[in-house]
Write an enzyme that holds these catalytic residues in place. Structure first.
Site, short mmCIF file in Angstrom:
data_model
loop_
_atom_site.label_atom_id
_atom_site.label_comp_id
_atom_site.label_asym_id
_atom_site.label_seq_id
_atom_site.Cartn_x
_atom_site.Cartn_y
_atom_site.Cartn_z
N THR A 105 35.58 26.07 2.74
CA THR A 105 36.97 25.75 3.10
C THR A 105 37.92 26.85 2.67
O THR A 105 38.95 27.07 3.31
CB THR A 105 37.36 24.41 2.43
OG1 THR A 105 36.52 23.41 2.98
CG2 THR A 105 38.80 24.04 2.68
N GLU A 156 5.86 3.64 -21.42
CA GLU A 156 5.00 3.18 -20.33
C GLU A 156 5.21 4.02 -19.08
O GLU A 156 4.27 4.37 -18.37
CB GLU A 156 5.32 1.72 -20.04
CG GLU A 156 4.32 1.12 -19.09
CD GLU A 156 4.75 -0.23 -18.56
OE1 GLU A 156 5.19 -1.05 -19.38
OE2 GLU A 156 4.65 -0.43 -17.34
N THR A 174 32.83 23.80 -1.30
CA THR A 174 32.76 22.96 -2.50
C THR A 174 31.66 21.90 -2.43
O THR A 174 31.22 21.41 -3.46
CB THR A 174 34.12 22.26 -2.75
OG1 THR A 174 34.42 21.43 -1.62
CG2 THR A 174 35.23 23.26 -2.97
N ASP A 175 31.24 21.55 -1.20
CA ASP A 175 30.32 20.40 -1.08
C ASP A 175 29.01 20.62 -1.85
O ASP A 175 28.49 19.68 -2.46
CB ASP A 175 29.99 20.13 0.40
CG ASP A 175 31.20 19.57 1.15
OD1 ASP A 175 32.21 19.28 0.49
OD2 ASP A 175 31.11 19.42 2.38
N1 ASP Z 1 32.72 21.36 3.90
C1 ASP Z 1 33.31 22.37 3.06
C2 ASP Z 1 32.19 23.21 2.47
O1 ASP Z 1 31.56 22.77 1.57
C3 ASP Z 1 34.12 21.76 2.00
C4 ASP Z 1 34.79 22.71 1.08
O2 ASP Z 1 34.53 23.89 1.03
O3 ASP Z 1 35.66 22.21 0.34
O4 ASP Z 1 31.95 24.29 2.91
#
Ligand code: ASP
Length: 350
Positions: A15, A310, A95-96
């Site tokens: 993003t 166990e 971020t994902d």
């Molecule tokens: N979908 C995006 C990614 O992970 C979300 C982000 O970057 O915040 O590339």
């Protein structure tokens, strides 16, 4: 005047490099469109912090991150970190799956030099986009001598988190990341970095205890200066699948599918502290007997999986400790590059 540090930026998309059709759009944008040069140019004063150079490794939404890109990324970081004229490395990333890439790198790298991941929750075209400040703060941290030897870090929204602990805890808000089981490793205010001297170290019995150090050194279960898992000669990682625990999920459908698909290891995301439904436990035990190690992690967003005798002795399961399922998967994949012996794998999880 003191010389500016040299920071190398590896851009992978996300993003932070995303664009939308309207300034108010925070979903439905296109991730991974801006280039590393455009990102660097978008941050006022970035060149005052450090001498910058960089590369575009890929330009993808991090939901599409692949393990072969990780292997390539690790090689590029190793190469740049070995150069005398590079003081720190920043990786821009969606971020994902940022926590997974950070943890993979933590295990696959051996360097004192700071390696810092950053991204954004709002695309570059949004009102109050967070990317430029995040990139500025990531470069600030990577350029800081105090960041050396702390392993791979994530810098987002004025907060610094260690790869081992960090997780994405909100799908929408700017304060999206937190450290599981501890506070952040530090915070950034203006140009100042406040390291919080809080860390987690593991005792020999595998329990986790808090360990505040007045010197400010952060201890990781996996130290930044030791190479645990060399990856330079790997072309792929062993296939490990995560099976999610939930009411009604005891029919072993996905375990069987994973095994048929050639999984070399399994992680079970248990509902609590390692509780595995009876029906599933016997199928998972068969997997262990057939040479496919099974790690029990938890779907809870905190806590430490400690298995009763166990489950370790009879079932042969491995306790995932404080790692969440997606990070337990990565540690299992990397340990499987060395051994598939249950006791040896458990030792790494300890
Ligand atoms: N979908 C995006 C990614 O992970 C979300 C982000 O970057 O915040 O590339």
């Amino acid at each position: 005047m003191a010389q500016k540090p040299n920071i190398y930026i590896i851009a992978t998309g996300g993003t932070i490099a995303g664009q939308a059709d309207s300034a108010s759009a925070t979903v439905g944008y296109r991730a991974g469109e801006l280039t590393v040069e455009q990102l660097m140019a978008s941050v006022p004063g970035l060149d005052k912090l450090a001498n910058l150079s960089g590369e575009q490794l890929c330009n993808i939404d991090s939901k599409d991150m692949q393990e072969d890109i990780w292997l390539q990324l690790a090689r590029h970081v190793v190469k740049e970190a070995a150069r005398n004229n590079v003081d720190g490395i920043v990786i821009t990333h969606g971020t994902d799956t940022m926590e997974e890439t950070a943890w993979f790198l933590q295990l696959a790298l051996q360097t004192e030099k700071p390696v810092v991941l950053t991204g954004a929750m709002r695309p570059a075209t949004a009102i109050s986009a967070d990317g430029p400040m995040n990139l500025w703060q990531a470069v600030r941290v990577a350029a800081d001598p105090g960041a050396q030897g702390r392993g791979v870090l994530v810098v987002m929204n004025g907060q610094i988190d260690a790869a081992e602990k960090v997780t994405k805890a909100s799908a929408n808000t700017l304060q999206a990341f937190r450290s599981i089981g501890s506070g952040p490793a530090g915070v950034i205010v203006n140009e100042k970095i406040f390291w919080q001297n809080y860390s987690v170290a593991q005792t020999e019995c595998g329990n986790t205890c808090s360990d505040s150090e007045p010197t400010g050194n952060v201890k990781h279960a996996f130290s930044a200066t030791k190479l645990y898992f060399p990856t330079e000669n790997l072309t792929r990682l062993p296939k490990v699948r995560i099976i999610y625990g939930y009411v009604g999920g005891d029919d072993a459908l996905f375990v069987k599918a994973a095994l048929q698909d050639g999984a070399k290891g399994l992680v079970y995301a248990a509902c609590g502290n390692g509780s595995v439904p009876e029906k599933l436990a016997s199928v998972l035990q068969e997997a262990v007997v057939s040479g496919v190690p099974v790690v029990i992690a938890t779907r809870c967003s905190g806590g430490i999986v400690v298995l009763p005798k166990e489950m370790t002795e009879k079932n042969g399961f491995i306790a995932g400790g404080s790692l969440n399922p997606q990070k337990a998967k990565i540690l299992l994949q990397l340990t499987l590059t060395k051994t598939n012996e249950v006791k040896a794998i458990q030792a790494f999880f300890h």
